[in-house]
Design an enzyme around this catalytic site. Structure first.
Site, PDB file in Angstrom:
ATOM      1  N   ARG A 236      11.156   2.053   4.289  1.00 27.39           N
ATOM      2  CA  ARG A 236      10.422   1.304   5.310  1.00 27.39           C
ATOM      3  C   ARG A 236      11.351   0.215   5.809  1.00 27.39           C
ATOM      4  NH1 ARG A 236       4.442  -0.854   6.143  1.00 27.39           N
ATOM      5  NH2 ARG A 236       4.306   1.398   6.247  1.00 27.39           N
TER       6      ARG A 236
ATOM      7  N   ARG B 214       0.819  -1.202   0.000  1.00 30.34           N
ATOM      8  CA  ARG B 214       0.000   0.000   0.000  1.00 30.34           C
ATOM      9  C   ARG B 214       0.861   1.264   0.000  1.00 30.34           C
ATOM     10  NH1 ARG B 214      -4.851  -0.480   1.306  1.00 30.34           N
ATOM     11  NH2 ARG B 214      -4.261  -2.601   1.901  1.00 30.34           N
ATOM     12  N   THR B 215       1.722   1.376   0.994  1.00 30.27           N
ATOM     13  CA  THR B 215       2.562   2.566   1.105  1.00 30.27           C
ATOM     14  C   THR B 215       3.532   2.633  -0.077  1.00 30.27           C
ATOM     15  OG1 THR B 215       2.401   2.376   3.499  1.00 30.27           O
ATOM     16  CG2 THR B 215       4.124   3.800   2.657  1.00 30.27           C
TER      17      THR B 215
ATOM     18  N   LYS C  42      24.716  -9.786   4.130  1.00 26.59           N
ATOM     19  CA  LYS C  42      24.801 -10.065   5.568  1.00 26.59           C
ATOM     20  C   LYS C  42      25.915  -9.256   6.222  1.00 26.59           C
ATOM     21  CE  LYS C  42      23.432 -14.626   7.172  1.00 26.59           C
ATOM     22  NZ  LYS C  42      23.839 -16.014   7.161  1.00 26.59           N
TER      23      LYS C  42
ATOM     24  N   HIS D 251       5.221   6.420  11.547  1.00 25.66           N
ATOM     25  CA  HIS D 251       4.805   6.327  10.147  1.00 25.66           C
ATOM     26  C   HIS D 251       4.185   7.688   9.819  1.00 25.66           C
ATOM     27  CE1 HIS D 251       3.542   4.859   6.384  1.00 25.66           C
ATOM     28  NE2 HIS D 251       2.494   4.139   6.718  1.00 25.66           N
TER      29      HIS D 251
END
Lengths: 305, 305, 305
Positions: free
Chosen positions: C106, C56-57, C85, C134
């Site tokens: 994010r 969505r974002t 890593k 957020h």
């Protein structure tokens, strides 16, 4: 203009070709600085086929394509592009060549780049074919030295710490062996010294090589090209841990020397973070040069530069 | 202009509509050739929702959007876009319709395209809803025949090798049954002959159909539409292997005939690679037509063509 | 222009700053409507780093960037961008800052946004750092209320149904506590009432708060901000099921009231779908506002608005 349609191997990169790519790279870097993005590839589409995860190279190529305003098509993602089972790489390329004007591919299989380039009707760039070749990385490494030292010859260069297995060290040392009066010192754990074959090849090109388990950067070195020890290649994890603690550049090793520090990144712990703020730590600058170098290649292979 | 807002099913594709799409496709193909990319959808954003891996269709739609200079938004990737658990497809579409001017969706669930198109406030294109429909594939297949033979009627066509289960064969044969004087021959293993229902439907449309376990392409056939046997649909792997060895076009089967060879790809081993260089092997050309056909559809559904 | 280089936390969003962002958002919304896409960021590249799935974002930021004609670079996908890593977030950001002019990230780790923003030489937007912040969601929520009610003060607001754990409820209630004469009612299962700390904080800001296990929207409420119960946070699934059946808005609860219904989505079953057609159900409109709000932020942080 380049004398080849596709870039598969560092061995295609002669001093004259490198010179013309670097001249185009300089121009690209200036234009990013002044214009942000330019229209050069506004009428082209670039296919980015990354069949192995590679966020760094992938993002750098994306940025190059976007700075040139090219369109992009992606294979959906690394796992789903385990293309339909059984389809050949040749068939895949014959499909993708009709979707794009140039193909950039990373693939786990050594030799896949040659197969793809031979098949493709459109120009092709090897973005890494397994442990085999990654020619754009060598170009970026050499460009960094050229920008910071003003030359690619008459250099006293340290390579560490895994000269046996590092694809980046192999390619860069071969590329630099074409220039006059370079001296190479390979350092790291004894068992990771370069192979006799490689040393013979470099000697045959007229390069003065030595191997040393320890090196002092203040002793007149111009460049240290450092690559991490790759954990996945050690069966004996205790040995890996031992080497990893010892083969690590600290601030004291670097400060006050005139030796440039390069690292193709990612950095794990081969360079201490307190080195980052020293003026000779150029590894993040090196990463940033990836964008104009790849812009230059895309532009030249598409006959726009 | 098209008389519908969304393309969900091949059944929407009447001869008149097909004619207008092909005319727009011709124009798109010419403009790719001369201009590379065109400004037609410069003010539009295309959403590409691929909830099932599909590199081929995905890349072809991306290329179409990029050749038209449209913006693109992607669902991040096939696995992460197992959207938040429990969210309905309707809610998802009502969100995406505010991010883009047109939605292209592939989804594993048969019937999902209809639900999405009915919900969406913006035009919608079905890029495959499970085993149900994949109307842009049929358009590409028909466009290939039209370009290479100059007509869609008066054709003697072979379909193989899995007429029972292949979505591509079902859709294309239905589409071509709208044109006069076509004759269809279905070939392949007996157990993969078309269902009686399908044969009845084609007969009802006036098509002369036959089924044969063996066919000679030199016997006056105009087109052979070949689709691989899909291993995943065979419970008996030994049977699959037997059929796979037998149902395979070799160079001898094709050379010297005037029969065009089409394959929606990927090719596994239903066509020998030594067929590729024959002039009647048009399956890679067929793949390439995906871009201008999809450009035409995007442009028409957005009222730009 | 904004008085900060990066947006990390809702606490940066004072009423004056919010006012200037909303004014730019209004302008962006009008220009999408009239022009589709605009040239504002035609010379910029936006990096979208989504290290956690968030369709969505992610799609909303992509749409914002594409409507502004910015170039985009993506981390290849959420799983492959489990970057090499051992590489630090700081190193990653120092690489990406040379690929793009602004970074949107994010990341699952609370606090990662601050680290990234502090490292980055280019502007940075937090698109969610774990359960922490957020801020663009809060802006969208507030913008929705502002557009639909014409004000952010003098509001009688219900929050439900998980005020204890919902990041969206925490952030929006804090943001709105800066405006005069707002009254908050928290509703939901008793065990999901807000923490005493939070209630104290809101009281300290002068907000009149109450908690109620049941609320009637017809009783003069202006806004109901509803967020789903998050199944993954309940150890006792039977309890979750019980609450889920009870805490759900039905058409009768909403119809005839003047209370706006907001939901940050996805909607699971906290709002019955027969509410969707009521004029006060604004949750899909709320989702659509994500694009112009994020366009405004991208434009302002890049000093173009």
């Amino acid at each position: 203009m380049l004398p080849f349609k596709s870039l598969i191997s560092s061995s295609q990169l002669t001093p004259n070709i490198i010179k013309s790519i670097f001249s185009a790279t300089d121009s690209m870097a200036e234009r990013i600085e002044s214009e942000g993005r330019i229209d050069l590839l506004d009428d082209k589409v670039v296919a980015l086929l990354f069949f192995e995860p590679s966020s760094r190279t992938m993002m750098s190529f994306q940025s190059a394509a976007q700075r040139l305003k090219a369109g992009m098509v992606f294979a959906q993602n690394a796992s789903s592009t385990s293309f339909e089972k059984g389809e050949s790489l040749e068939d895949l390329i014959r499909m993708v060549e009709s979707y794009a004007d140039i193909i950039v591919m990373r693939h786990a299989l050594p030799g896949s780049a040659k197969i793809a380039a031979d098949t493709s009707a459109v120009p092709f760039i090897n973005a890494g074919d397994g442990g085999n070749e990654h020619p754009t990385q060598s170009l970026i490494d050499a460009y960094t030295i050229y920008k910071e030292k003003g030359r690619l010859d008459n250099l006293n260069i340290v390579f560490g710490f895994d000269s046996l297995q590092s694809r980046s060290i192999h390619s860069l040392s071969r590329l630099l062996s074409q220039y006059a009066n370079n001296r190479f010192t390979f350092t790291g754990p004894t068992e990771l010294f370069p192979s006799p074959n490689m040393l013979n090849e470099l000697h045959a090109n007229g390069v003065d090589c030595e191997v040393r388990s320890e090196v002092r950067l203040h002793d007149g070195y111009d460049v240290a090209y450092i690559n991490r020890l790759q954990e996945e290649r050690f069966e004996d994890k205790a040995l890996f841990d031992k080497h990893r603690r010892r083969y690590r550049l600290n601030r004291d090793d670097v400060e006050g020397s005139e030796c440039l520090i390069l690292d193709p990144l990612p950095r794990i712990d081969e360079i201490s973070t307190d080195v980052d703020s020293l003026p000779n730590a150029v590894y993040f600058k090196q990463a940033s040069y990836g964008v104009p170098v790849r812009m230059a290649l895309l532009g030249m292979l598409l006959d726009k530069l």
